[in-house]
Enzyme design. Structure first.
Site, PDB file in Angstrom:
ATOM      1  N   HIS A  86     -68.580 -53.282  30.937  1.00 53.07           N
ATOM      2  CA  HIS A  86     -67.600 -53.959  30.079  1.00 53.07           C
ATOM      3  C   HIS A  86     -68.185 -54.215  28.684  1.00 53.07           C
ATOM      4  O   HIS A  86     -67.484 -54.039  27.677  1.00 53.07           O
ATOM      5  CB  HIS A  86     -67.148 -55.276  30.702  1.00 53.07           C
ATOM      6  CG  HIS A  86     -66.490 -55.103  32.030  1.00 53.07           C
ATOM      7  ND1 HIS A  86     -66.205 -56.170  32.862  1.00 53.07           N
ATOM      8  CD2 HIS A  86     -66.070 -53.992  32.685  1.00 53.07           C
ATOM      9  CE1 HIS A  86     -65.629 -55.717  33.967  1.00 53.07           C
ATOM     10  NE2 HIS A  86     -65.539 -54.404  33.887  1.00 53.07           N
ATOM     11  N   HIS A 138     -57.649 -50.936  33.109  1.00 55.77           N
ATOM     12  CA  HIS A 138     -59.030 -51.344  33.337  1.00 55.77           C
ATOM     13  C   HIS A 138     -59.901 -50.154  33.718  1.00 55.77           C
ATOM     14  O   HIS A 138     -61.075 -50.101  33.332  1.00 55.77           O
ATOM     15  CB  HIS A 138     -59.137 -52.413  34.412  1.00 55.77           C
ATOM     16  CG  HIS A 138     -60.547 -52.905  34.560  1.00 55.77           C
ATOM     17  ND1 HIS A 138     -61.108 -53.810  33.670  1.00 55.77           N
ATOM     18  CD2 HIS A 138     -61.539 -52.567  35.420  1.00 55.77           C
ATOM     19  CE1 HIS A 138     -62.371 -54.021  33.999  1.00 55.77           C
ATOM     20  NE2 HIS A 138     -62.655 -53.268  35.064  1.00 55.77           N
ATOM     21  N   ASP A 187     -63.345 -49.192  31.867  1.00 54.97           N
ATOM     22  CA  ASP A 187     -64.608 -48.864  32.527  1.00 54.97           C
ATOM     23  C   ASP A 187     -65.119 -47.494  32.096  1.00 54.97           C
ATOM     24  O   ASP A 187     -66.317 -47.309  31.844  1.00 54.97           O
ATOM     25  CB  ASP A 187     -64.425 -48.870  34.049  1.00 54.97           C
ATOM     26  CG  ASP A 187     -64.547 -50.252  34.675  1.00 54.97           C
ATOM     27  OD1 ASP A 187     -64.981 -51.198  33.982  1.00 54.97           O
ATOM     28  OD2 ASP A 187     -64.210 -50.385  35.868  1.00 54.97           O
ATOM     29  N   HIS A 198     -67.357 -45.343  38.583  1.00 56.72           N
ATOM     30  CA  HIS A 198     -68.629 -45.314  37.870  1.00 56.72           C
ATOM     31  C   HIS A 198     -69.486 -44.119  38.279  1.00 56.72           C
ATOM     32  O   HIS A 198     -70.146 -43.499  37.441  1.00 56.72           O
ATOM     33  CB  HIS A 198     -69.406 -46.606  38.125  1.00 56.72           C
ATOM     34  CG  HIS A 198     -68.666 -47.844  37.727  1.00 56.72           C
ATOM     35  ND1 HIS A 198     -68.189 -48.047  36.454  1.00 56.72           N
ATOM     36  CD2 HIS A 198     -68.325 -48.950  38.447  1.00 56.72           C
ATOM     37  CE1 HIS A 198     -67.583 -49.230  36.403  1.00 56.72           C
ATOM     38  NE2 HIS A 198     -67.645 -49.785  37.594  1.00 56.72           N
TER      39      HIS A 198
END
Length: 304
Positions: free
Chosen positions: A78, A237, A241, A264
């Site tokens: 973030h 969101h 990310d 991720h």
């Protein structure tokens, strides 16, 4: 032409670690040209600096984690997203714990912190990574890719078998600029399911998680009293990310990113695959007479 940028002043904040639940002290400091983004564990005497890079990421379970030796810092995505959003090329980040504070679960508090410190233009030209050939990685039915594009565009699609997420738009195509990032992406919060919380806490994870720093969903509804900040906050969101994860390359991207159910792990795998293929990108700067395809114009938001 846009030159490299750092922050004007040292600025500090505190918060809670999402997974440890412990208090974390965070300090941002200006850094010289061409030094990049560097994380430092201030609580470990003599700890080596961790400079961002595709290969610096050592763990992508639940968050993006950087390590050097025995020291690590997790949940960097973030803050990295906010740095990318505001075009910060060079900065020192000191943190007193093994994770960045979660704040409200979005990048907005970090945007506010950086803008409060001020943004300082530096004397060297900013370097961009221009995608010249498609690069794609897969993990089962999940995938992520880069392809050439004259700008920075992120196209993401999520897919969850849950009634709440099925009622929101699962896909978003976002054309990056600082202004658009602040208005359309930065306030989107991380989200999680109540059914997973007990299992995480049994593993000493999500100890600091709460309705103050995440969208929490039970089997049927959103538990946060104020609901969503955007009607499609979940996919926004995931874009937030991705912007942070891809900025581990250390330079803004000129190209298109497409993600399907990516997280991720795939994001990091994609940038690792990119750096393994030097014919798939070029490092590019722009002269004072050239117009860049990405706007980092100064913009002051209102987070009301």
């Amino acid at each position: 032409m846009t030159n490299q940028c750092t922050i004007k002043n040292v600025i500090k904040t505190t918060g809670i670690g999402l997974h440890t639940g412990s208090k974390v002290y965070l300090t941002l400091r200006p850094a010289p040209i061409n030094s990049g983004i560097t994380f430092i564990r201030s609580d470990i005497a003599g700890s080596s600096p961790m400079k961002v890079g595709a290969l610096a990421v050592t763990d992508t379970r639940m968050a993006t984690t950087l390590s050097i030796g025995s020291a690590s810092i997790s949940t960097v995505e973030h803050l990295m997203s906010a740095l990318a959003g505001l075009g910060i090329d060079n900065i020192y980040i000191e943190v007193s714990a093994p994770e960045i504070p979660i704040m409200d679960g979005s990048a907005a508090p970090f945007v506010f912190l950086i803008q409060s410190a001020g943004i300082q233009t530096q004397s060297a030209a900013r370097q961009f990574i221009r995608i010249t050939k498609p690069v794609r990685v897969e993990d089962g039915d999940k995938w992520a890719m880069f392809e050439p594009h004259d700008g920075y565009q992120l196209d993401f699609k999520i897919e969850f078998e849950h009634p709440v997420l099925k009622r929101t738009s699962p896909e978003m195509c976002f054309d990056f600029s600082s202004k658009a990032y602040i208005e359309e992406i930065s306030r989107a919060r991380t989200f999680g399911f109540m059914r997973d919380l007990d299992a995480l806490r049994e593993k000493n994870l999500a100890l600091g998680g709460s309705l103050d720093n995440a969208i929490v969903i039970d089997d049927y509804r959103i538990l946060n009293e104020d609901g969503l900040r955007y009607s499609n906050e979940f996919v926004r969101h995931k874009i937030l990310d991705s912007i942070g994860d891809l900025y581990q390359l250390g330079h803004p991207i000129i190209g298109r990113f497409v993600g399907f159910k990516a997280g991720h792990g795939l994001n990091n795998l994609l940038i690792r695959e990119l750096v393994k293929n030097p014919d798939a990108y070029v490092i590019e700067s722009f002269s004072k007479d050239e117009k860049e395809p990405i706007s980092f114009a100064t913009f002051t938001p209102s987070f009301s």
